[in-house]
Design a protein around this motif. Sequence first.
Motif, PDB file in Angstrom:
ATOM      1  N   UNK A  62       4.947  14.593 -45.429  1.00 16.24           N
ATOM      2  CA  UNK A  62       4.020  13.989 -46.678  1.00 16.24           C
ATOM      3  C   UNK A  62       2.710  14.334 -46.737  1.00 16.24           C
ATOM      4  N   UNK A  63       1.859  13.833 -45.561  1.00 15.30           N
ATOM      5  CA  UNK A  63       0.548  13.907 -45.162  1.00 15.30           C
ATOM      6  C   UNK A  63      -0.126  15.582 -45.325  1.00 15.30           C
ATOM      7  N   UNK A  64       0.790  16.452 -44.778  1.00  9.39           N
ATOM      8  CA  UNK A  64       0.565  17.746 -44.691  1.00  9.39           C
ATOM      9  C   UNK A  64       0.489  18.353 -46.110  1.00  9.39           C
ATOM     10  N   UNK A  65       1.501  17.720 -46.964  1.00 15.16           N
ATOM     11  CA  UNK A  65       1.728  18.335 -48.399  1.00 15.16           C
ATOM     12  C   UNK A  65       0.635  17.795 -49.286  1.00 15.16           C
ATOM     13  N   UNK A  66       0.340  16.499 -48.808  1.00 12.45           N
ATOM     14  CA  UNK A  66      -0.841  15.728 -49.743  1.00 12.45           C
ATOM     15  C   UNK A  66      -2.262  16.249 -49.239  1.00 12.45           C
ATOM     16  N   UNK A  67      -2.341  16.622 -48.062  1.00 13.56           N
ATOM     17  CA  UNK A  67      -3.705  16.887 -47.605  1.00 13.56           C
ATOM     18  C   UNK A  67      -3.701  18.373 -46.944  1.00 13.56           C
ATOM     19  N   UNK A  68      -3.364  19.362 -47.402  1.00 13.37           N
ATOM     20  CA  UNK A  68      -3.130  20.737 -46.885  1.00 13.37           C
ATOM     21  C   UNK A  68      -4.447  21.156 -46.191  1.00 13.37           C
ATOM     22  N   UNK A  69      -5.525  20.783 -46.809  1.00 20.43           N
ATOM     23  CA  UNK A  69      -6.989  21.495 -46.207  1.00 20.43           C
ATOM     24  C   UNK A  69      -7.389  20.827 -44.888  1.00 20.43           C
ATOM     25  N   UNK A  70      -6.781  19.410 -44.660  1.00 19.92           N
ATOM     26  CA  UNK A  70      -7.167  18.690 -43.533  1.00 19.92           C
ATOM     27  C   UNK A  70      -6.123  18.328 -42.419  1.00 19.92           C
ATOM     28  N   UNK A  71      -4.885  18.351 -42.869  1.00 18.31           N
ATOM     29  CA  UNK A  71      -3.960  18.309 -42.065  1.00 18.31           C
ATOM     30  C   UNK A  71      -3.195  19.427 -41.482  1.00 18.31           C
ATOM     31  N   UNK A  72      -3.005  19.449 -40.056  1.00 16.61           N
ATOM     32  CA  UNK A  72      -2.378  20.501 -39.687  1.00 16.61           C
ATOM     33  C   UNK A  72      -1.242  19.936 -38.649  1.00 16.61           C
ATOM     34  N   UNK A  73      -0.373  20.906 -38.655  1.00 15.97           N
ATOM     35  CA  UNK A  73       0.813  20.431 -37.615  1.00 15.97           C
ATOM     36  C   UNK A  73       1.184  21.650 -36.666  1.00 15.97           C
ATOM     37  N   UNK A  74       0.375  21.617 -35.566  1.00 16.56           N
ATOM     38  CA  UNK A  74       0.408  22.849 -34.635  1.00 16.56           C
ATOM     39  C   UNK A  74       1.767  22.881 -33.838  1.00 16.56           C
ATOM     40  N   UNK A  75       2.819  22.058 -33.794  1.00 16.84           N
ATOM     41  CA  UNK A  75       4.082  22.371 -33.384  1.00 16.84           C
ATOM     42  C   UNK A  75       5.080  22.185 -34.502  1.00 16.84           C
ATOM     43  N   UNK A  76       4.592  22.192 -35.590  1.00 18.86           N
ATOM     44  CA  UNK A  76       5.375  22.023 -36.889  1.00 18.86           C
ATOM     45  C   UNK A  76       6.088  20.475 -36.887  1.00 18.86           C
ATOM     46  N   UNK A  77       6.924  20.379 -37.756  1.00 19.01           N
ATOM     47  CA  UNK A  77       7.501  18.957 -38.120  1.00 19.01           C
ATOM     48  C   UNK A  77       8.344  18.333 -36.803  1.00 19.01           C
ATOM     49  N   UNK A  78       8.711  19.315 -36.133  1.00 16.74           N
ATOM     50  CA  UNK A  78       9.123  18.393 -34.873  1.00 16.74           C
ATOM     51  C   UNK A  78       8.117  18.060 -33.774  1.00 16.74           C
ATOM     52  N   UNK A  79       7.319  18.299 -33.901  1.00 16.63           N
ATOM     53  CA  UNK A  79       6.427  17.921 -32.946  1.00 16.63           C
ATOM     54  C   UNK A  79       5.741  16.461 -33.029  1.00 16.63           C
TER      55      UNK A  79
END
Length: 161
Positions: A62-79
Amino acid sequence: MQNNEKVSAVVSDLRIIMESTKDSNVSKFLSRTEERGDLLTFFRSLSTYAEWYEHRRHTFLHFKAKYPDIVTLPEGLLGDFIILRNPKVSGFELMIVWKIHLDEEGITTPVLDLLPKVPEQVLEQKMRSVESIPGNFRSALRLFGIEAAIENLIKVLGSEE
């Protein structure tokens, strides 16, 4: 076992095999469950653990989709962490670590913490405010809940210059 009123079963030997148990807490819980042969606790706890795991994944998405310029997921959704970066402040990051603790008794608890990464020049200028960020985040978690605390943190980070 059967008597006139009830039919019951006793687990005398239990082996639980899972594909991946990289979480040592889950491994300890599985060992304890095998020792006790307590299938009811196993399924209840595993179900609760899976619900928290899915809730974390959904929240990160949700947060990655809503704030793509701010939120990163280095390990992906399973991190078990997300990184928040203000695009205007180079080198400043906030890492939200969200572990899901499963103790040997089968009690599942979400454990969240905030780890700031601050460039030295910012650290020298705003040392006091940077030091208070993790404590303020934990207070916000207790007051508002996980999603609202993360949302507020992102909004504050995105508005900083």
